[in-house]
Write an enzyme that holds these catalytic residues in place. Structure first.
Site, PDB file in Angstrom:
ATOM      1  N   ASP A 270     -44.947 -76.518  55.562  1.00 32.78           N
ATOM      2  CA  ASP A 270     -44.191 -76.532  54.317  1.00 32.78           C
ATOM      3  C   ASP A 270     -43.048 -77.523  54.524  1.00 32.78           C
ATOM      4  OD1 ASP A 270     -43.137 -76.127  51.807  1.00 32.78           O
ATOM      5  OD2 ASP A 270     -43.154 -73.934  51.931  1.00 32.78           O
TER       6      ASP A 270
HETATM    7  C1  NOJ Z   1     -41.653 -76.067  49.265  1.00 36.27           C
HETATM    8  C2  NOJ Z   1     -42.593 -75.078  48.685  1.00 36.27           C
HETATM    9  O1  NOJ Z   1     -42.497 -73.859  49.390  1.00 36.27           O
HETATM   10  C3  NOJ Z   1     -44.035 -75.552  48.696  1.00 36.27           C
HETATM   11  O2  NOJ Z   1     -44.814 -74.633  47.993  1.00 36.27           O
HETATM   12  C4  NOJ Z   1     -44.150 -76.923  48.097  1.00 36.27           C
HETATM   13  O3  NOJ Z   1     -45.488 -77.354  48.127  1.00 36.27           O
HETATM   14  C5  NOJ Z   1     -43.241 -77.873  48.853  1.00 36.27           C
HETATM   15  N1  NOJ Z   1     -41.871 -77.394  48.785  1.00 36.27           N
HETATM   16  C6  NOJ Z   1     -43.292 -79.289  48.314  1.00 36.27           C
HETATM   17  O4  NOJ Z   1     -42.663 -79.333  47.080  1.00 36.27           O
END
Ligand code: NOJ
Length: 839
Positions: A270
């Site tokens: 993530d």
């Molecule tokens: C953080 C989020 O938890 C995730 O779901 C997302 O894909 C990424 N940011 C990128 O925006």
């Protein structure tokens, strides 16, 4: 090592719901080496291609494919480095689960929670296909969705709506259909967030602590289905699991995901969830995003040049780096990106046609948006899903469907357009007008949003119905006045939540309470006071406390319209007017009090690592309500239709030829290396005259001094053949887990007077007093004319009948009797039979 290995053995014998402390739960055994991908069903051809590709790459090229180029560095949510020598462009990773985020001419689909509420495999599949097609049409390589973490342990969890609800079986079916659909369009799906990111408060520091049984039976379950469906990528989560970060947790990545579930694709972090160089590599991380992470050192990244340094010092083995890149490329080939890839034709960071190619650096002005329309005819599908996801909770005296009523009053802000337009606030961080998605990264720009008031007014015009519309929530006199004049008062209210990088109305992602927002309860109360034919419509991210609405005699009907996406109003009108007979069933329990769920978000903590113990074990949602004998307002699986169904003739037939389970055994092949790495550090410097784009992450080292020799950690470097775990196997674990032991059939009859669709549900009791009363293990969707009968069949697999045995580290049938139930909800179990298991 960042692994907390103390007391590992004690953990294995803990059983769910034992009330164990954080200390007892807070460890799993570290697991090394990181399993190398080897192909297997559905992956073999992709692996042949990936190996051939990777064999010819240099060290720097390999590193480049593992590392993001930095936040907003390039066109997509995340971008890897490229391989210019062979014309291989950077890979584009893009949010999110309801459609292509941060662009135009895309669609906004119903959120995961609504898609799950259809209980329709075919709609889930078609939704996945359409979402996949839109990402493919924008040139995206990796679609950052679908979501099964959070699962939904706590109804207030801010991101529950992105996922498919707290039941692992329903969630598993939904995620598999979505992945198969999306990947058939030629994009890699990245299922997220792995694992236990169950709340937004402290998401980057909290430790979710739980036992092995709960992990397998609840939170890992839908990920197993995702892997079995061939998902190309898994996104590891921000939180810690038993006190080790998700993206450097060798237990969850190496052991569970890559060894036991046999995952053949790649693990991506993530955004900013990587916190180490060597530990994350050895624990099974394959790609870091967005690349610049939280590392402040000379390379601006935990990987990039720093990974190159660690390859040159041999702190990380070549086979591990090769495995990272092979996994990435295998996913790429598996979905056919080698033949289906088109240019990235949009920029996430501007909707203008021209703009910076390298946004973070503010350089490279060019045409970045070609405004490619990828919507096709998806609006019709979105409308259908929105309607079929709508759950009818109450319908007294056939209040619904409406048939040309004399007059309707539409009341409440949740029925209206957002005065600032549907995309009036960034990432939907506001709650103005009708609610059709939550907030955060799981958003996309609406091409349009049909508000309920708009669609209802149109219907009223066609019917010659007198139409009034009260747009606000707080002028209760106006609401009463309009309601008292109308033959039907339709009152709207909502409850929102989102991603915890920001706060809305005091809610930091997670909901502070489970009541309706913006005075919704008072508004409904006021309308119902004056109109005995009050229809309540709720748009919400999850359950709200509605018992007072349920029991209000003037409320004739209640509908939960979920988060329906761009066709909101049209979907709702289809249900209210009977074009679609409701088939939605609630994918979570609606309790009467917030305390009914028995868990709570950790809102406050002064600890560096706040501890959240999942001491309830597998007892979340209906499993908890059932055990504690708490009466909910509406139970899991419940939903009414405009017709009635009867259930008869349960037959369970043992599949004798299939009903065996053999623990897996044997060994994997040893790890291979692909190509030779140039270990001369001078050759890892940027070429003469190379001009770096500011803020861009590169694989180059900063100075040519050879690295000092280091002590390596033998288990992480061991590349010899490894034992296959008893529950392990290719893509989803031991194939015997999925063998069908019983086929259960039942006859469903439409005993009413209109055509309708029933969702018969199969539940199993595993028999032991320590187990949930029943767990969902099957469902079907059957459309019947009045008087018609059809036989539905459910396949019950070994995995459905067994429980995780932490000591044996395998799925086992317990000695207790197993009973199957078929019914219309988790508490409306109409037919039952004890199963005779083979001896
Ligand atoms: C953080 C989020 O938890 C995730 O779901 C997302 O894909 C990424 N940011 C990128 O925006």
């Amino acid at each position: 090592m960042r692994i907390h290995a103390a007391a590992a053995a004690a953990l294995l014998s803990l059983s769910a719901g034992s009330g164990a402390s954080a200390q007892e739960l807070a460890t799993f055994e570290p697991s090394f080496p990181s399993p190398w991908g080897g192909g297997g069903p559905g992956w073999d051809e992709a692996y042949v291609k990936a190996r051939a590709f990777v064999r010819n790459l240099t060290l720097l090229e390999k590193v480049n494919l593992t590392t993001g180029t930095g936040n907003q560095a390039d066109l997509c949510t995340g971008n890897t480095g490229s391989v210019p020598r062979i014309g291989f462009r950077s890979l584009c990773l893009q949010d999110g689960p309801v459609g292509v985020r941060y662009t135009d001419l895309n669609s906004v689909f119903p959120a995961g929670i609504s898609a799950a509420a259809t209980w329709s495999r075919s709609l889930l599949r078609r939704r996945g296909e359409a979402i996949g097609a839109e990402f493919a049409g924008k040139g995206v390589d990796i679609h950052l969705g679908p979501v099964v973490g959070p699962l939904g342990r706590d109804p207030a969890g801010g991101r529950n709506f992105e996922a498919f609800g707290p039941d692992p079986y329903l969630s598993g079916v939904a995620v598999a259909e979505t992945i198969i659909g999306a990947q058939s369009a030629g994009v890699v799906a990245s299922v997220k967030h792995y694992v236990l990111n169950e709340q937004e408060h402290f998401r980057g520091s909290i430790s979710s602590n739980l036992d092995d049984k709960t992990m397998h039976e609840l939170y890992l379950w839908p990920f197993a289905d995702a892997v079995r469906a061939g998902v190309g990528s898994v996104m590891c989560s921000y939180n810690k699991i038993n006190n080790t970060y998700g993206c450097e947790n060798s237990y969850v990545l190496n052991k569970l995901l890559k060894n036991e579930l046999g995952f053949q694709g790649f693990v991506v972090s993530d955004w900013g969830a990587q916190h180490s160089t060597i530990d994350s590599a050895n624990a099974g991380l394959d790609m870091t995003m967005p690349g610049d992470g939280d590392y402040g050192g000379a390379y601006g990244s935990w990987w990039g040049g720093l990974l190159t340094e660690n390859m040159l010092s041999q702190a990380i083995s070549q086979w591990r780096l090769d495995d990272m890149v092979i996994r990435i490329m295998a996913a790429f080939y598996k979905v056919g990106r080698d033949t289906k890839q088109i240019d990235i034709n949009y920029s996430s960071w501007t909707l203008e046609t021209e703009g910076y190619r390298y946004w973070a650096a503010k350089t490279g002005n060019q045409i970045v948006n070609q405004h490619v329309d990828v919507q096709a005819d998806h609006g019709a599908l979105i409308r259908e899903i929105g309607a079929k996801a709508t759950v009818l909770f109450k319908n007294v005296g056939k209040a619904l469907p409406l048939v040309k009523p004399e007059s309707i009053a539409v009341i409440g802000e949740d029925a209206q357009d957002n005065p600032d337009g549907p995309n009036g606030c960034v990432d939907r961080i506001c709650n103005n007008g009708t609610l059709a998605m939550g907030w955060g990264s799981a958003t996309a720009e609406y091409p349009y949003l049909i508000a309920p008031a708009t669609a209802l007014e149109k219907q009223a015009e066609a019917d010659g119905t007198v139409f009034t519309n009260v747009k606000g929530n707080f002028d209760l006199d106006a609401a009463r006045a309009a309601a008292s004049e109308a033959s039907v008062a339709i009152v709207f209210a909502n409850a929102n939540s989102g991603e915890g990088y920001t706060t809305l109305d005091g809610n930091f992602g997670d909901r502070n309470n489970l009541t309706l927002w913006k005075g919704g309860d008072e508004l409904i109360q006021a309308v119902a006071e004056v109109n005995p034919n009050t229809v309540v419509v709720i748009h919400s991210v999850g359950p709200v406390l509605i018992d007072h609405i349920k029991t209000n005699p003037n409320v004739s009907a209640i509908l939960w319209a979920g988060l329906p996406g761009q066709e909101s109003g049209n979907s709702l009108v289809d249900v209210l007017y009977g074009v679609v007979n409701p088939q939605g069933r609630t994918p979570f329990t609606w309790g009467k009090n917030a305390s009914d769920w028995g868990v709570s978000i950790l809102f406050n903590s002064s600890e560096a690592t706040p501890q959240q113990d999942f001491a309830e074990g597998v007892f979340i949602d209906y499993r908890y309500f059932d055990r504690e004998e708490i009466e909910p307002s509406f139970e899991f699986g419940f939903g009414l239709s405009y017709t009635n169904f009867t259930y008869e003739n349960l037959v369970a037939t043992l599949q004798e030829d299939q009903a065996t389970y053999t623990p897996a055994s044997g060994e994997t092949p040893a790890a291979q290396m692909y190509g030779f790495l140039d270990m001369d550090k001078a050759n890892a410097m940027p070429p003469e005259g190379f001009e770096k784009i500011p803020k861009f992450i590169y694989p180059y080292v900063n100075d040519p001094t050879p690295p000092p020799p280091i002590d390596i950690d033998p288990p992480t470097h061991n590349r010899s053949a490894q034992p296959i775990l008893p529950a392990g196997g290719p893509s989803g674990g031991n194939p015997d887990l999925y063998k069908i032991w019983f086929v259960v059939t039942a006859d469903i009859t439409n005993s009413g007077d209109v055509a309708g669709t029933e969702i018969p549900q199969l539940y199993i009791s595993h028999g032991a007093p320590t187990e949930p009363k029943v767990v969902l293990r099957g469902f079907d969707e059957v459309t019947l004319e009045p008087g018609e009968t059809k036989t539905v069949a459910f396949n019950v697999a070994y995995r459905d009948l067994s429980n995780w045995d932490a000591e044996a580290q395998d799925w086992k049938l317990t000695e207790y009797p197993k009973t199957v139930y078929v019914g219309a909800s988790s508490r409306d179990l109409r037919l039952q039979q004890e199963l005779t298991l083979p001896s």
